[in-house]
Design a protein around this motif. Structure first.
Motif, PDB file in Angstrom:
ATOM      1  N   GLU A 123       2.647  35.764  38.428  1.00  0.00           N
ATOM      2  CA  GLU A 123       1.526  35.445  37.555  1.00  0.00           C
ATOM      3  C   GLU A 123       1.531  33.954  37.269  1.00  0.00           C
ATOM      4  O   GLU A 123       2.583  33.306  37.285  1.00  0.00           O
ATOM      5  N   HIS A 124       0.367  33.431  36.988  1.00  0.00           N
ATOM      6  CA  HIS A 124       0.248  32.012  36.663  1.00  0.00           C
ATOM      7  C   HIS A 124       0.052  31.825  35.156  1.00  0.00           C
ATOM      8  O   HIS A 124      -0.904  32.333  34.582  1.00  0.00           O
ATOM      9  N   GLU A 125       1.001  31.159  34.537  1.00  0.00           N
ATOM     10  CA  GLU A 125       0.967  30.823  33.111  1.00  0.00           C
ATOM     11  C   GLU A 125       0.656  32.016  32.198  1.00  0.00           C
ATOM     12  O   GLU A 125      -0.249  31.936  31.356  1.00  0.00           O
ATOM     13  N   PRO A 126       1.390  33.111  32.309  1.00  0.00           N
ATOM     14  CA  PRO A 126       1.085  34.249  31.435  1.00  0.00           C
ATOM     15  C   PRO A 126       1.759  34.188  30.069  1.00  0.00           C
ATOM     16  O   PRO A 126       1.284  34.804  29.118  1.00  0.00           O
ATOM     17  N   ASP A 127       2.885  33.452  29.964  1.00  0.00           N
ATOM     18  CA  ASP A 127       3.681  33.502  28.742  1.00  0.00           C
ATOM     19  C   ASP A 127       3.899  32.109  28.159  1.00  0.00           C
ATOM     20  O   ASP A 127       4.219  31.160  28.888  1.00  0.00           O
ATOM     21  N   THR A 128       3.756  32.026  26.838  1.00  0.00           N
ATOM     22  CA  THR A 128       4.066  30.796  26.111  1.00  0.00           C
ATOM     23  C   THR A 128       5.279  31.044  25.225  1.00  0.00           C
ATOM     24  O   THR A 128       5.337  32.035  24.500  1.00  0.00           O
ATOM     25  N   PHE A 129       6.258  30.148  25.292  1.00  0.00           N
ATOM     26  CA  PHE A 129       7.472  30.257  24.493  1.00  0.00           C
ATOM     27  C   PHE A 129       7.380  29.270  23.331  1.00  0.00           C
ATOM     28  O   PHE A 129       7.196  28.065  23.532  1.00  0.00           O
ATOM     29  N   TRP A 130       7.519  29.796  22.093  1.00  0.00           N
ATOM     30  CA  TRP A 130       7.415  28.976  20.890  1.00  0.00           C
ATOM     31  C   TRP A 130       8.796  28.691  20.323  1.00  0.00           C
ATOM     32  O   TRP A 130       9.636  29.574  20.229  1.00  0.00           O
ATOM     33  N   PHE A 131       9.026  27.437  19.977  1.00  0.00           N
ATOM     34  CA  PHE A 131      10.313  27.014  19.435  1.00  0.00           C
ATOM     35  C   PHE A 131      10.261  27.077  17.914  1.00  0.00           C
ATOM     36  O   PHE A 131       9.649  26.211  17.267  1.00  0.00           O
ATOM     37  N   GLY A 137       6.951  16.964  18.083  1.00  0.00           N
ATOM     38  CA  GLY A 137       7.198  16.982  19.521  1.00  0.00           C
ATOM     39  C   GLY A 137       6.696  18.266  20.148  1.00  0.00           C
ATOM     40  O   GLY A 137       5.778  18.904  19.645  1.00  0.00           O
ATOM     41  N   GLY A 138       7.300  18.658  21.251  1.00  0.00           N
ATOM     42  CA  GLY A 138       6.898  19.878  21.942  1.00  0.00           C
ATOM     43  C   GLY A 138       7.344  21.113  21.188  1.00  0.00           C
ATOM     44  O   GLY A 138       8.528  21.441  21.152  1.00  0.00           O
ATOM     45  N   MET A 139       6.406  21.826  20.577  1.00  0.00           N
ATOM     46  CA  MET A 139       6.730  23.017  19.787  1.00  0.00           C
ATOM     47  C   MET A 139       6.641  24.292  20.608  1.00  0.00           C
ATOM     48  O   MET A 139       7.019  25.365  20.144  1.00  0.00           O
ATOM     49  N   SER A 140       6.126  24.190  21.829  1.00  0.00           N
ATOM     50  CA  SER A 140       6.020  25.366  22.696  1.00  0.00           C
ATOM     51  C   SER A 140       6.134  24.933  24.141  1.00  0.00           C
ATOM     52  O   SER A 140       6.047  23.738  24.471  1.00  0.00           O
ATOM     53  N   TYR A 141       6.320  25.922  25.008  1.00  0.00           N
ATOM     54  CA  TYR A 141       6.452  25.623  26.441  1.00  0.00           C
ATOM     55  C   TYR A 141       5.750  26.705  27.244  1.00  0.00           C
ATOM     56  O   TYR A 141       5.931  27.904  26.990  1.00  0.00           O
ATOM     57  N   LEU A 142       4.936  26.288  28.201  1.00  0.00           N
ATOM     58  CA  LEU A 142       4.182  27.200  29.048  1.00  0.00           C
ATOM     59  C   LEU A 142       4.589  26.977  30.501  1.00  0.00           C
ATOM     60  O   LEU A 142       4.089  26.062  31.155  1.00  0.00           O
ATOM     61  N   PRO A 143       5.515  27.784  31.046  1.00  0.00           N
ATOM     62  CA  PRO A 143       5.925  27.628  32.446  1.00  0.00           C
ATOM     63  C   PRO A 143       4.763  27.904  33.396  1.00  0.00           C
ATOM     64  O   PRO A 143       3.852  28.670  33.080  1.00  0.00           O
ATOM     65  N   ASP A 144       4.813  27.300  34.566  1.00  0.00           N
ATOM     66  CA  ASP A 144       3.721  27.440  35.539  1.00  0.00           C
ATOM     67  C   ASP A 144       3.595  28.868  36.073  1.00  0.00           C
ATOM     68  O   ASP A 144       2.494  29.414  36.131  1.00  0.00           O
ATOM     69  N   PHE A 145       4.710  29.457  36.469  1.00  0.00           N
ATOM     70  CA  PHE A 145       4.655  30.757  37.136  1.00  0.00           C
ATOM     71  C   PHE A 145       5.720  31.716  36.599  1.00  0.00           C
ATOM     72  O   PHE A 145       6.831  31.300  36.267  1.00  0.00           O
ATOM     73  N   THR A 169      11.991  17.220  27.375  1.00  0.00           N
ATOM     74  CA  THR A 169      12.384  17.738  26.062  1.00  0.00           C
ATOM     75  C   THR A 169      12.099  19.232  25.960  1.00  0.00           C
ATOM     76  O   THR A 169      12.917  20.006  25.450  1.00  0.00           O
ATOM     77  N   LYS A 170      10.944  19.653  26.455  1.00  0.00           N
ATOM     78  CA  LYS A 170      10.582  21.066  26.392  1.00  0.00           C
ATOM     79  C   LYS A 170      11.540  21.913  27.226  1.00  0.00           C
ATOM     80  O   LYS A 170      11.924  23.018  26.816  1.00  0.00           O
ATOM     81  N   ILE A 171      11.932  21.425  28.395  1.00  0.00           N
ATOM     82  CA  ILE A 171      12.848  22.178  29.249  1.00  0.00           C
ATOM     83  C   ILE A 171      14.223  22.297  28.586  1.00  0.00           C
ATOM     84  O   ILE A 171      14.877  23.344  28.649  1.00  0.00           O
ATOM     85  N   LYS A 172      14.657  21.230  27.929  1.00  0.00           N
ATOM     86  CA  LYS A 172      15.934  21.281  27.203  1.00  0.00           C
ATOM     87  C   LYS A 172      15.852  22.284  26.047  1.00  0.00           C
ATOM     88  O   LYS A 172      16.811  23.020  25.783  1.00  0.00           O
ATOM     89  N   ARG A 173      14.721  22.314  25.373  1.00  0.00           N
ATOM     90  CA  ARG A 173      14.563  23.256  24.264  1.00  0.00           C
ATOM     91  C   ARG A 173      14.491  24.694  24.755  1.00  0.00           C
ATOM     92  O   ARG A 173      14.919  25.610  24.055  1.00  0.00           O
ATOM     93  N   MET A 174      13.950  24.891  25.953  1.00  0.00           N
ATOM     94  CA  MET A 174      13.940  26.234  26.537  1.00  0.00           C
ATOM     95  C   MET A 174      15.361  26.745  26.708  1.00  0.00           C
ATOM     96  O   MET A 174      15.671  27.897  26.393  1.00  0.00           O
ATOM     97  N   ALA A 175      16.243  25.882  27.220  1.00  0.00           N
ATOM     98  CA  ALA A 175      17.639  26.276  27.435  1.00  0.00           C
ATOM     99  C   ALA A 175      18.334  26.578  26.114  1.00  0.00           C
ATOM    100  O   ALA A 175      19.202  27.458  26.039  1.00  0.00           O
ATOM    101  N   LYS A 176      17.931  25.873  25.047  1.00  0.00           N
ATOM    102  CA  LYS A 176      18.568  26.066  23.738  1.00  0.00           C
ATOM    103  C   LYS A 176      18.031  27.298  23.025  1.00  0.00           C
ATOM    104  O   LYS A 176      18.803  28.102  22.483  1.00  0.00           O
ATOM    105  N   TYR A 177      16.709  27.462  22.997  1.00  0.00           N
ATOM    106  CA  TYR A 177      16.087  28.526  22.210  1.00  0.00           C
ATOM    107  C   TYR A 177      15.938  29.845  22.980  1.00  0.00           C
ATOM    108  O   TYR A 177      15.841  30.902  22.373  1.00  0.00           O
ATOM    109  N   PHE A 178      15.923  29.766  24.306  1.00  0.00           N
ATOM    110  CA  PHE A 178      15.784  30.973  25.125  1.00  0.00           C
ATOM    111  C   PHE A 178      16.820  30.946  26.254  1.00  0.00           C
ATOM    112  O   PHE A 178      16.474  30.836  27.436  1.00  0.00           O
TER     113      PHE A 178
END
Length: 220
Positions: A123-131, A137-145, A169-178
């Protein structure tokens, strides 16, 4: 008249901005989150179309005919993406809005894998991850696929022609929060290494974008 700089007023604004509501983009149909106060301000200002990104805003304005011919030729997205502009892509009936030609080609590559049984789905951009707790700064992250493997496991793929500080920054926060979410980065080095081989086997590689959203004409 209340003092807008008072601690109480500032605290009220922060609480208000933390209230998110789910909306549906009137252009691409994707669901996204927006601050409730921001949405109420947009409605008060007379905004008729709800869009999830600057690209969808532009497409909507073009569709309405409110962008002049001069602006059509010189409009640039507020966000920078690798290797060209954004547009609609269709591969084997799977349509999505790609933000760069690299992203478009990677979607075609995923469809090729799906067709040959190498993956179960994508799927393309189905999920948004909120920090939670992030106020700047970046409070959320939307992966491409989002990719579902044949064994049922799920992973997310990000296509990056170049890494901006905000994206990093968003990718680093993804590793920390998820920490349990598998996120794989496909950068310019990977793309340049594989594009010659993939362009010879993936149908539609580097095909031009569609002029409009195919889902409007052929709803799925």
């Amino acid at each position: 008249m209340a003092n807008r700089n008072s601690p109480g007023h500032q605290a009220a604004r922060i609480r208000d901005r933390r209230k998110y509501i789910e909306l549906t983009c009137s252009e691409c149909g994707k669901k996204f989150m927006r601050w409730d106060a921001q949405q109420r301000a947009a409605v008060k200002a007379g905004q008729k179309h709800i869009c999830c990104s600057s690209e969808c805003v532009t497409t909507s304005l073009l569709y309405q005919g409110t962008i002049t011919r001069h602006m059509r030729g010189f409009y640039k997205s507020q966000r920078s993406y690798s290797k060209g502009n954004a547009g609609w892509v269709s591969c084997d009936g799977h349509s999505f809005y790609a933000r760069s030609s690299w992203e478009a080609n990677y979607g075609r590559y995923l469809q090729f894998q799906l067709k040959h049984g190498l993956i179960k789905g994508w799927e393309h951009e189905p999920d948004t991850f909120w920090f939670e707790g992030i106020k700047r700064g970046g409070m959320s992250y939307l992966p491409d696929f989002k990719i579902t493997n044949n064994d049922g496991t799920v992973e997310y793929h990000e296509v990056k022609g170049w890494m901006t500080p905000k994206a990093a920054t968003k990718i680093k926060r993804m590793a920390k929060y998820f920490p349990g979410v598998v996120l794989k980065l496909f950068d310019a080095k990977w793309y340049r290494k594989n594009q010659r081989k993939l362009s010879g086997i993936v149908p539609g590689w580097n095909d031009p974008y569609l002029k409009s959203n195919p889902n409007k004409e052929n709803p799925q």
